[in-house]
Scaffold this motif. Structure first.
Motif: not given
Length: 564
Positions: A371-389
């Motif tokens: 909410s304050d604009g601070t950015e945190t790098l996420l672990d990719n294993k916790d992110v859902v990626f779609s395929d590239v169309a």
């Protein structure tokens, strides 16, 4: 000597026929260069020999003393020894002389352990297949019964013995010594639900080679063991049943390992243990996957943001009794992310005919924005990626937050038809283009297969190679292959039950081919929809590749394909 009893693992010996050690004197038998746990077991057996009980040995009447063609022409899965039942708490000993063609390391004895001796029965399923060259694979019981095959449980003294002999090539030394060797193979059905295999091979010159393997099996139901020829044959075979030498009375958990633990939770989300998996290691050296119902989680405070620790408890012995617990923990961050954004390197995705989507390449960076604009790098294993169309569009999501992006794409022109349409294309004459597969990519190709039906291999083939045309593997449609990254490394599987029926359906079959670049290995899956409505699946896993130099191409032999 390691003392592995400690009230947990007791080695009990009963009636071992003196023929078990033919080919080496008693001192040599216990002087082998082997793993500590094997040495401990052998020492315990020696100490207990004075307590052997007469009459505990039951000879198994085999249908023959010889199995396989004497010229070593027996193909894989065509010639077998008798299948012998091993009740719980018993040990089967096979003794035989091994002969092989010498063409490959695996052209020697192969052991299969299954739930039945009837390979044609509806309920037949395999626990594992173990080869003499320290290789193997699991069967249907791994998927349906949870009896996991684990290659890490294979051990041998091959390298040490070869080094002591001054051999520069261990496998050449192995092939020389195993030819004509006398094999004493012990398969123990431990009542606690384990199968232990020890194969002692005494060469004609007295060299002793030992290979061992262990995994879980049914604790109560009989298991069945039989040998399989593969460019090999066996002579002077005998078999007998004795009490198992290993009796696992109880084993306490020593260590708990966790996997798939979440790294972040959005404030208000309470799914801190969703998807967590665990494996327990017992004091006797065995391990098992843990049902999440047997885990206890100590919930952290999820009402505030910040780093949180979750403690996990497991308190059962190897036989399922309650005991003193073992603990493991993991940390996660509770955040108040309001949005996410993703950074993708300037990467061009290469789309060819029939390729409609590709998996994200490694290196994508996804950030959670507070909410304050601070950015945190996420672990990719916790992110859902779609395929590239095909148009380059993609989406990433985390905890209900999404971010859309677009990457560059490039159309790669490859032949839509590979091979002459009258199915006369000769071997290694017709190819599609070479398409690169980057690490972490999965490429899907769809095509229709046409065949002359002359042989099983007269269909499509998949080539995995580098830019310099160095071949990692060539994979045939009939679940066979070869290559530097295939031989002794790839595990092929198939759902084909009758090859004649399959071949008849491959003329006009629709094929969906998926190739995944894991970085150091590649996996290939071919799903074939036959012309009579049957679906067949074949997989090739663990092919060794150089991840940033992997290309695929399609070819045919007396066949042709039409790529969609």
């Amino acid at each position: 000597m390691n003392n592995i009893q400690k009230g947990l693992l007791t080695l009990m010996v009963a009636g071992i026929a003196s023929a078990s050690f033919v080919g080496c004197d008693e001192d040599d038998t216990f002087d082998i260069n082997s793993p500590d746990w094997l040495s401990s077991r052998i020492d315990s057996i020696a100490d207990a020999k004075a307590n052997q009980v007469a009459g505990d040995t039951v000879k198994v009447e085999l249908s023959s003393a010889e199995y396989g063609e004497k010229d070593n022409s027996s193909a894989w899965w065509t010639d077998f020894s008798d299948a012998v039942a091993i009740p719980s708490g018993k040990m089967l000993t096979f003794e035989f002389d091994n002969y092989g063609s010498g063409a490959n390391n695996w052209n020697n004895w192969n052991l299969c352990v299954a739930n039945s001796g009837n390979r044609e029965g509806d309920s037949y399923a395999e626990y594992f297949v173990l080869r003499s060259d320290m290789y193997g694979w699991g069967g249907d019981l791994e998927k349906n019964g949870g009896y996991a095959y684990d290659a890490a449980n294979i051990s041998s003294n091959y390298a040490d013995v070869a080094a002591e002999a001054g051999a520069e090539d261990m496998w050449a030394f192995f092939r020389e010594k195993i030819e004509g060797s006398h094999v004493v193979m012990k398969i123990q059905h431990v009542a606690a639900g384990y199968c232990y295999v020890t194969a002692t091979m005494t060469a004609k010159d007295g060299t002793v080679l030992i290979e061992e393997y262990r995994q879980t099996c049914s604790p109560a139901d009989d298991i069945y063991a039989f040998l399989v020829c593969d460019g090999s044959h066996f002579e002077k075979m005998s078999a007998y049943i004795t009490p198992a030498e290993i009796v696992i009375t109880e084993s306490n958990p020593a260590r708990l390992e966790l996997a798939n633990t979440p790294a972040f939770l959005t404030l208000g989300d309470t799914a801190y243990h969703t998807g967590v998996t665990a494996k327990v290691y017992f004091e006797d050296g065995t391990s098992a996957d843990v049902d999440t119902l047997d885990l206890s989680f100590v919930a952290p405070d999820l009402s505030t943001v910040g780093s949180k620790t979750v403690t996990v408890i497991y308190n059962k012995t190897s036989r399922g009794n309650y005991c003193a617990p073992v603990y493991a923990s993991y940390t996660l961050a509770v955040t108040d992310f309001r949005s996410i954004r993703a950074e993708v390197a300037d990467y061009t995705y290469h789309f060819g005919v029939g390729v409609e989507s590709m998996t994200f390449v490694a290196g994508v960076k996804v950030y959670g924005i507070g909410s304050d604009g601070t950015e945190t790098l996420l672990d990719n294993k916790d992110v859902v990626f779609s395929d590239v169309a095909r148009d380059g569009s993609w989406t990433v999501s985390y905890q209900g937050l999404t971010f859309d992006g677009v990457s560059k794409v490039k159309e790669v022109v490859i032949s839509e038809i590979v091979g002459a349409e009258d199915n006369t294309a000769g071997w290694w004459t017709a190819f599609s283009g070479d398409i690169q597969i980057k690490p972490s990519e999965t490429v899907t190709v769809k095509f229709t297969n046409y065949t002359s039906k002359a042989n099983n291999w007269n269909n499509f083939l998949v080539i995995l190679r580098g830019a310099a045309l160095n071949e990692y593997a060539v994979l045939r449609a009939d679940n066979f292959g070869w290559g530097a990254g295939y031989d002794g490394k790839c595990t092929p599987t198939t759902t084909v039950g009758d090859w004649a029926t399959w071949l008849a359906e491959m003329d006009g079959a629709h094929v969906t081919l998926k190739i995944t670049n894991n970085g150091t290995t590649a996996d290939v899956e071919a799903v074939m929809e036959g012309t009579n409505g049957n679906t067949y699946t074949q997989t090739y896993t663990g092919i060794e590749v150089t991840g940033d130099d992997l290309f695929y191409s399609l070819t045919v032999e007396l066949a042709h394909i039409v790529i969609e």
